[in-house]
Design an enzyme around this catalytic site. Structure first.
Site, PDB file in Angstrom:
ATOM      1  N   LYS A  25      23.639 109.859-120.756  1.00  0.00           N
ATOM      2  CA  LYS A  25      24.346 109.075-119.106  1.00  0.00           C
ATOM      3  C   LYS A  25      23.343 109.644-118.227  1.00  0.00           C
ATOM      4  CE  LYS A  25      28.438 107.533-120.731  1.00  0.00           C
ATOM      5  NZ  LYS A  25      28.053 107.931-122.333  1.00  0.00           N
ATOM      6  N   SER A  51      27.499 102.030-123.920  1.00  0.00           N
ATOM      7  CA  SER A  51      26.899 102.498-122.267  1.00  0.00           C
ATOM      8  C   SER A  51      25.692 102.437-121.693  1.00  0.00           C
ATOM      9  CB  SER A  51      27.616 103.718-122.278  1.00  0.00           C
ATOM     10  OG  SER A  51      26.760 104.827-122.637  1.00  0.00           O
TER      11      SER A  51
END
Length: 212
Positions: A171, A128
């Site tokens: 993230k 990601s």
């Protein structure tokens, strides 16, 4: 500053410790540097300790440790700090972080030495964060902190998924009106919106076996 004779003693101690794994006797030191009096050798060792070039453990015989200052005086490179590898974190949907007692370590990069003592390393699983070069299998250096500014790349823990146990992810962090947005750096993935989040640390460096 230590005299030349004292530096000779320091170097002999260093060489014998490397060769045998333990320091030489006072008599061996005297023979190596041309001193017949053990009291004179003791005096030089005491002055080396006073200068901060070595440390003696008074509770143990022959327990002498050369300090980082002593290594610099001998021109020996300092031992780099080490950062513990403590587990696994996902670069995907949050998963339960796999934590363990550190048995592996990475040397601290010179540009992160200012954070020494406040760092840990996590292995990354998932894709990601590939747009900013964090790939599956990479390891990230994380500075311990419990806060983040919008846009920081963080290791975040949330209880919004699974069975309510803490689950962690890497993230980009954003605090918005009534929620937190954990933004991937992968154009094929949607952001993760959560109500509850804890910041474990900020990602400040990257390690990759294939190029490091």
């Amino acid at each position: 500053m230590a005299e030349t004779k004292q530096l000779g003693i320091l170097r002999f101690i260093y060489e014998k410790q490397n060769e045998k794994g333990y320091p030489p006797t006072v008599r061996e030191i005297g023979e190596a540097v041309g001193l017949s009096s053990t009291s004179t050798v003791h005096g030089h060792i005491d002055r080396l300790e006073k200068h901060g070039l070595l440390h003696k453990d008074p509770t143990k015989p022959r327990a002498i440790e050369i300090t980082e200052k002593g290594l610099r005086a001998l021109g020996v490179p300092e031992t780099p700090g080490k950062v513990p590898i403590i587990g696994l974190v996902t670069a995907g949907m949050p998963i339960l972080a796999v934590e363990q007692a550190a048995t592996e370590f990475l040397p601290i990069p010179s540009d992160l030495e200012r954070f020494d003592g406040d760092l840990f390393v996590l292995r990354v699983s998932g894709t990601s964060m590939i747009n900013i070069g964090i790939l599956d299998g990479d390891m990230v250096f994380v500075r311990k902190q419990d806060y983040a500014d919008n846009g920081d790349i963080v290791v975040a823990m949330t209880t919004d998924f699974g069975n309510g146990e803490g689950e962690a992810t890497v993230k980009r962090f954003f605090k918005e009106s009534n929620h937190y947005r954990l933004q991937p750096e992968n154009d094929t993935m949607a952001p993760i919106i959560v109500k509850n989040v804890s910041i474990l640390g900020k990602v400040v460096g990257l390690y990759r076996n294939s190029i490091y």
